[in-house]
Enzyme design. Structure first.
Site, PDB file in Angstrom:
ATOM      1  N   GLY A 198      67.489  54.381   3.085  1.00 26.51           N
ATOM      2  CA  GLY A 198      68.123  53.883   4.303  1.00 26.51           C
ATOM      3  C   GLY A 198      68.871  54.992   5.015  1.00 26.51           C
ATOM      4  N   GLU A 224      65.027  50.196  -5.788  1.00 31.57           N
ATOM      5  CA  GLU A 224      66.489  50.375  -5.750  1.00 31.57           C
ATOM      6  C   GLU A 224      67.148  49.642  -6.911  1.00 31.57           C
ATOM      7  OE1 GLU A 224      67.305  51.010  -0.981  1.00 31.57           O
ATOM      8  OE2 GLU A 224      67.172  48.971  -1.743  1.00 31.57           O
ATOM      9  N   LYS A 234      79.443  46.330   7.127  1.00 36.50           N
ATOM     10  CA  LYS A 234      78.629  45.729   6.058  1.00 36.50           C
ATOM     11  C   LYS A 234      79.445  44.819   5.134  1.00 36.50           C
ATOM     12  CE  LYS A 234      74.987  48.252   7.198  1.00 36.50           C
ATOM     13  NZ  LYS A 234      74.382  49.258   6.350  1.00 36.50           N
ATOM     14  N   LYS A 282      70.582  43.843  -0.427  1.00 32.17           N
ATOM     15  CA  LYS A 282      69.870  45.076  -0.135  1.00 32.17           C
ATOM     16  C   LYS A 282      68.413  44.748   0.162  1.00 32.17           C
ATOM     17  CE  LYS A 282      70.346  48.813  -2.456  1.00 32.17           C
ATOM     18  NZ  LYS A 282      70.280  49.530  -1.165  1.00 32.17           N
ATOM     19  N   GLY A 283      67.721  45.739   0.729  1.00 30.20           N
ATOM     20  CA  GLY A 283      66.308  45.551   0.987  1.00 30.20           C
ATOM     21  C   GLY A 283      65.948  45.550   2.460  1.00 30.20           C
ATOM     22  N   GLY A 284      66.966  45.780   3.308  1.00 26.50           N
ATOM     23  CA  GLY A 284      66.671  45.875   4.739  1.00 26.50           C
ATOM     24  C   GLY A 284      65.649  46.962   5.032  1.00 26.50           C
ATOM     25  N   GLY A 296      72.934  52.761  -0.073  1.00 24.96           N
ATOM     26  CA  GLY A 296      73.531  51.935   0.969  1.00 24.96           C
ATOM     27  C   GLY A 296      73.380  50.459   0.641  1.00 24.96           C
ATOM     28  N   ALA A 297      73.783  49.609   1.587  1.00 25.00           N
ATOM     29  CA  ALA A 297      73.634  48.155   1.410  1.00 25.00           C
ATOM     30  C   ALA A 297      73.616  47.506   2.784  1.00 25.00           C
ATOM     31  CB  ALA A 297      74.778  47.596   0.573  1.00 25.00           C
TER      32      ALA A 297
HETATM   33  C1  5RP Z   1      66.927  49.724   1.787  1.00 27.14           C
HETATM   34  C2  5RP Z   1      68.329  49.272   1.669  1.00 27.14           C
HETATM   35  C3  5RP Z   1      69.353  50.005   2.462  1.00 27.14           C
HETATM   36  O1  5RP Z   1      70.289  50.541   1.584  1.00 27.14           O
HETATM   37  C4  5RP Z   1      70.027  49.048   3.385  1.00 27.14           C
HETATM   38  O2  5RP Z   1      69.018  48.453   4.207  1.00 27.14           O
HETATM   39  C5  5RP Z   1      71.061  49.747   4.255  1.00 27.14           C
HETATM   40  O3  5RP Z   1      70.421  50.635   5.123  1.00 27.14           O
HETATM   41  P1  5RP Z   1      71.235  51.498   6.179  1.00 27.14           P
HETATM   42  O4  5RP Z   1      72.035  52.481   5.412  1.00 27.14           O
HETATM   43  O5  5RP Z   1      70.174  52.129   7.037  1.00 27.14           O
HETATM   44  O6  5RP Z   1      72.087  50.540   6.964  1.00 27.14           O
HETATM   45  O7  5RP Z   1      68.662  48.362   0.945  1.00 27.14           O
HETATM   46  O8  5RP Z   1      66.050  48.896   1.092  1.00 27.14           O
END
Ligand code: 5RP
Length: 230
Positions: free
Chosen positions: A29, A105, A123, A96-98, A84-85
């Site tokens: 991320g 992860e 967040k 998580k998983g965006g 990240g999250a």
């Molecule tokens: C990826 C994730 C990322 O950690 C989560 O989506 C946060 O992303 P970003 O730091 O771009 O906001 O879980 O699968």
């Protein structure tokens, strides 16, 4: 500070927890990428670490920037994962998983002695669930799995759209060859119960609720970075 600067600040503080010789899990991320960039500078300056990336995307960035990589096969026990999250609750349970990397992860975080989450204050939530919960599912039996998720969630009083994640006009495919259903259930008061329900469905490979995995979070805001311990 703008959003990009806050991510860099969280990454900078997390980097102070990295020491010579560490075996690191490296997240996915934009916030994790800020961490990789800072880590690469330290590696160029002589810091000796080995990293296990949580996605092909992170692996490619690490290679480009000269961060030495390993695999969980070669290095199955890690000292620290930094990732990240999408959402963080007061107990440091996460969504998580965006970015679609939730399976690797979670495997990498579970193989680590500690996990530090890095994020900006946007967040942090009281109750997880505003961000749609990513659920990684096998392609086989997609429709049946979707129905089973609906039924299981309804038993917990949860409902809402389940959306197949797309890239253009094609389903998004994870690094592991699976699809993702994004579940817009709204607030999830009992994350453990939902986790158990989802894990009992054969077509569900993994879900984006990370419960009891994060040991600390670095939360950056205009006032500076705050460290929250689980
Ligand atoms: C990826 C994730 C990322 O950690 C989560 O989506 C946060 O992303 P970003 O730091 O771009 O906001 O879980 O699968």
């Amino acid at each position: 500070m703008d959003a990009a600067q806050l991510k860099i600040e969280a990454a900078r503080v997390a980097l102070t927890h990295v020491s010579d010789g560490m075996k690191l899990g490296i997240g996915t991320g934009s916030t994790a990428e800020a961490f990789v960039r800072l880590l690469a500078e330290r590696v160029a300056g002589g810091l000796s670490v080995i990293g296990v990336p949580t996605s092909e995307r992170t692996a490619a960035l690490c290679r480009e920037l000269g961060v030495p990589l390993s695999t969980l096969e070669e290095t199955p026990e890690l000292d620290l994962t930094i990732d990240g999250a999408d959402e963080i609750d007061p107990e440091l349970s996460l969504i998580k998983g965006g970015g679609g990397a939730l399976l690797r992860e979670k495997i990498v975080a579970a193989a680590s002695e500690r996990m530090i989450v890095i994020a900006d204050r946007s967040k942090v939530v009281d109750v997880l669930g505003k961000f749609p919960l990513p659920i990684e599912v096998n392609r086989f039996g997609l429709r049946a799995t979707e129905i089973a998720i609906r039924v299981g969630a309804a038993e917990l009083g949860l409902s809402g759209p389940l959306t197949l994640r797309m890239t253009g006009d094609q389903p998004f495919v994870t690094d592991n060859g699976h699809f993702i259903l994004d579940a817009s259930f709204g607030r999830i008061p009992d994350t453990r119960a939902l986790s158990n329900v989802l894990h009992a469905i054969p077509g569900v490979v993994e879900h984006g609720l990370f419960i009891g995995l994060a040991s600390a979070a670095v939360i950056a805001s205009d006032g500076g970075a705050e460290i929250i311990h689980a």
